[in-house]
Motif scaffolding. Structure first.
Motif, PDB file in Angstrom:
ATOM      1  N   UNK A 226      34.228  20.360  23.051  1.00  0.00           N
ATOM      2  CA  UNK A 226      34.785  19.146  22.436  1.00  0.00           C
ATOM      3  C   UNK A 226      33.878  18.745  21.284  1.00  0.00           C
ATOM      4  N   UNK A 227      34.431  18.712  20.080  1.00  0.00           N
ATOM      5  CA  UNK A 227      33.710  18.226  18.910  1.00  0.00           C
ATOM      6  C   UNK A 227      33.964  16.721  18.784  1.00  0.00           C
ATOM      7  N   UNK A 228      32.912  15.928  18.838  1.00  0.00           N
ATOM      8  CA  UNK A 228      33.035  14.493  18.608  1.00  0.00           C
ATOM      9  C   UNK A 228      32.584  14.208  17.191  1.00  0.00           C
ATOM     10  N   UNK A 229      33.531  13.794  16.330  1.00  0.00           N
ATOM     11  CA  UNK A 229      33.196  13.596  14.930  1.00  0.00           C
ATOM     12  C   UNK A 229      34.169  12.604  14.308  1.00  0.00           C
ATOM     13  N   UNK A 230      33.999  12.304  13.035  1.00  0.00           N
ATOM     14  CA  UNK A 230      34.849  11.322  12.376  1.00  0.00           C
ATOM     15  C   UNK A 230      36.259  11.863  12.173  1.00  0.00           C
ATOM     16  N   UNK A 231      37.189  10.984  11.818  1.00  0.00           N
ATOM     17  CA  UNK A 231      38.597  11.356  11.719  1.00  0.00           C
ATOM     18  C   UNK A 231      38.828  12.470  10.708  1.00  0.00           C
ATOM     19  N   UNK A 232      38.208  12.357   9.525  1.00  0.00           N
ATOM     20  CA  UNK A 232      38.407  13.374   8.494  1.00  0.00           C
ATOM     21  C   UNK A 232      37.952  14.752   8.978  1.00  0.00           C
ATOM     22  N   UNK A 233      36.842  14.794   9.701  1.00  0.00           N
ATOM     23  CA  UNK A 233      36.351  16.076  10.215  1.00  0.00           C
ATOM     24  C   UNK A 233      37.260  16.611  11.315  1.00  0.00           C
ATOM     25  N   UNK A 234      37.789  15.721  12.162  1.00  0.00           N
ATOM     26  CA  UNK A 234      38.752  16.155  13.184  1.00  0.00           C
ATOM     27  C   UNK A 234      39.960  16.804  12.531  1.00  0.00           C
ATOM     28  N   UNK A 235      40.479  16.142  11.496  1.00  0.00           N
ATOM     29  CA  UNK A 235      41.642  16.681  10.779  1.00  0.00           C
ATOM     30  C   UNK A 235      41.318  18.059  10.204  1.00  0.00           C
ATOM     31  N   UNK A 236      40.148  18.192   9.591  1.00  0.00           N
ATOM     32  CA  UNK A 236      39.764  19.479   9.008  1.00  0.00           C
ATOM     33  C   UNK A 236      39.683  20.568  10.080  1.00  0.00           C
ATOM     34  N   UNK A 237      39.051  20.261  11.202  1.00  0.00           N
ATOM     35  CA  UNK A 237      38.915  21.261  12.266  1.00  0.00           C
ATOM     36  C   UNK A 237      40.272  21.723  12.771  1.00  0.00           C
ATOM     37  N   UNK A 238      41.238  20.805  12.821  1.00  0.00           N
ATOM     38  CA  UNK A 238      42.584  21.178  13.245  1.00  0.00           C
ATOM     39  C   UNK A 238      43.268  21.998  12.160  1.00  0.00           C
ATOM     40  N   UNK A 239      43.180  21.564  10.922  1.00  0.00           N
ATOM     41  CA  UNK A 239      43.862  22.257   9.829  1.00  0.00           C
ATOM     42  C   UNK A 239      43.411  23.708   9.691  1.00  0.00           C
ATOM     43  N   UNK A 240      42.129  23.970   9.914  1.00  0.00           N
ATOM     44  CA  UNK A 240      41.623  25.345   9.764  1.00  0.00           C
ATOM     45  C   UNK A 240      41.736  26.144  11.053  1.00  0.00           C
ATOM     46  N   UNK A 241      42.294  25.533  12.107  1.00  0.00           N
ATOM     47  CA  UNK A 241      42.503  26.259  13.353  1.00  0.00           C
ATOM     48  C   UNK A 241      41.287  26.346  14.241  1.00  0.00           C
ATOM     49  N   UNK A 242      40.256  25.546  13.957  1.00  0.00           N
ATOM     50  CA  UNK A 242      39.046  25.582  14.766  1.00  0.00           C
ATOM     51  C   UNK A 242      39.235  24.893  16.110  1.00  0.00           C
TER      52      UNK A 242
END
Length: 326
Positions: A226-242
């Motif tokens: 589980x990555x706990x991070x800010x909203x923008x980073x969460x979005x990025x991790x999802x967008x790149x498939x991480x």
């Protein structure tokens, strides 16, 4: 010598510690100095407050009487000081203003928009934090008029005994998936189907992380990471498939990802508005609640996936009042 609050604090400290040595340490005094102070207090009260023995000190009948009164007076004075500070920190009574605290999300922005429209002459100041406890504490201290936070499921909000809380909406927790994810075409996704995925979520000091872990266990797996991070980073991790992300159902439409409901709604998020019941903000709370609910309704309407889920009978946001302080 006249009895002062500091003398009552000394008496209470001695009684709580059970010995002059321990009480002196707690008060930051030398033991001889504390003993001399106690003798002066006893002379002013006309009798002995503590009996000394090998095992420490024990209150006399007079000591019990004084201690009982001290345990009433000291908290009352503390509450008076807090209330005075809280009122001193409120803005000038001649100017209308709102000091809002909230966790990051669309509701705070929607509330500001509605307040600006309803009361164009009012000042609006905001404080955002990932910590629900910090926001609630600032409302208790009078630094904020209203606290707009969320809690997981039926868990109690912070400062439940000192602030009045009202539930303004209740949403299912959705997941964010990259648009190319094999499960993105489903409207509802069983949590078990996401076993083996890494996850992304925003931080917080409530119980959501524990509730999520428990839901995963019920679904038969343990989250890989589980990555706990800010909203923008969460979005990025999802967008790149991480990772796949956890989000509120009202999460706005975002390029490169989709939001979907979890089958059976294993996780629920309650939106709460809190204020101090003895503060000037209490009188304006009904209007602010109405504005927050309108903001939530608009945020739900703008979310295509949430609108479809609601139209398909997934449920409807509930509004319940919950008093956290009298």
């Amino acid at each position: 010598m006249e009895l002062e609050l500091r003398h009552l604090k000394t008496i209470r400290a001695i009684a709580d510690a059970g010995s002059l040595t321990k009480a002196a340490t707690a008060l930051g005094l030398a033991q001889p100095a504390l003993s001399a102070q106690l003798r002066r207090i006893e002379r002013s009260l006309g009798g002995t407050l503590f009996e000394r023995g090998r095992c420490g000190v024990r209150t006399t009948a007079l000591g019990e009487l004084v201690l009982d009164r001290a345990r009433v007076v000291l908290p009352a004075v503390h509450d008076l000081q807090e209330e005075a500070v809280r009122f001193a920190r409120t803005w000038d009574g001649g100017s209308r203003g709102f000091r809002l605290g909230g966790t990051h999300g669309p509701l705070l922005g929607g509330l500001i928009d509605r307040l600006a429209e309803a009361e164009p002459d009012a000042s609006v100041a905001t404080h955002t934090s990932w910590s629900e406890r910090e926001i609630a504490a600032q409302a208790v201290e009078g630094r904020l008029d209203y606290a707009l936070i969320g809690t997981c499921g039926e868990s109690a909000p912070p400062e439940a005994g000192r602030l009045a809380w009202t539930e303004v909406a209740r949403d299912p927790v959705f997941v964010m998936l990259p648009t190319g994810h094999p499960l993105a075409a489903l409207e509802e996704i069983p949590l078990a189907e996401l076993a083996g995925q890494d996850w992304a979520d925003v931080p917080g000091d409530g119980c959501f992380g524990d509730c999520f872990a428990a839901a995963c266990v019920r679904a038969g797996f343990t989250p890989a990471r589980v990555y706990e991070t800010d909203t923008a980073s969460c979005v990025h991790l999802v967008q790149v498939g991480r990772a796949v992300g956890l989000c509120r159902a009202t999460f706005p439409t975002t390029p490169g990802l989709v939001t979907r409901a979890l089958a059976g709604t294993p996780l629920v998020w309650r939106h709460l508005l809190g204020w101090h019941p003895a503060s000037p903000a209490a009188a304006g709370a009904p209007a602010v609640i109405s504005h927050v609910r309108a903001a939530h309704h608009e945020a739900a309407r703008r979310s295509a996936s949430y609108s479809r889920w609601l139209a398909a009978g997934g449920g409807a946001p509930r509004h319940n009042a919950m008093q956290g302080a009298g």
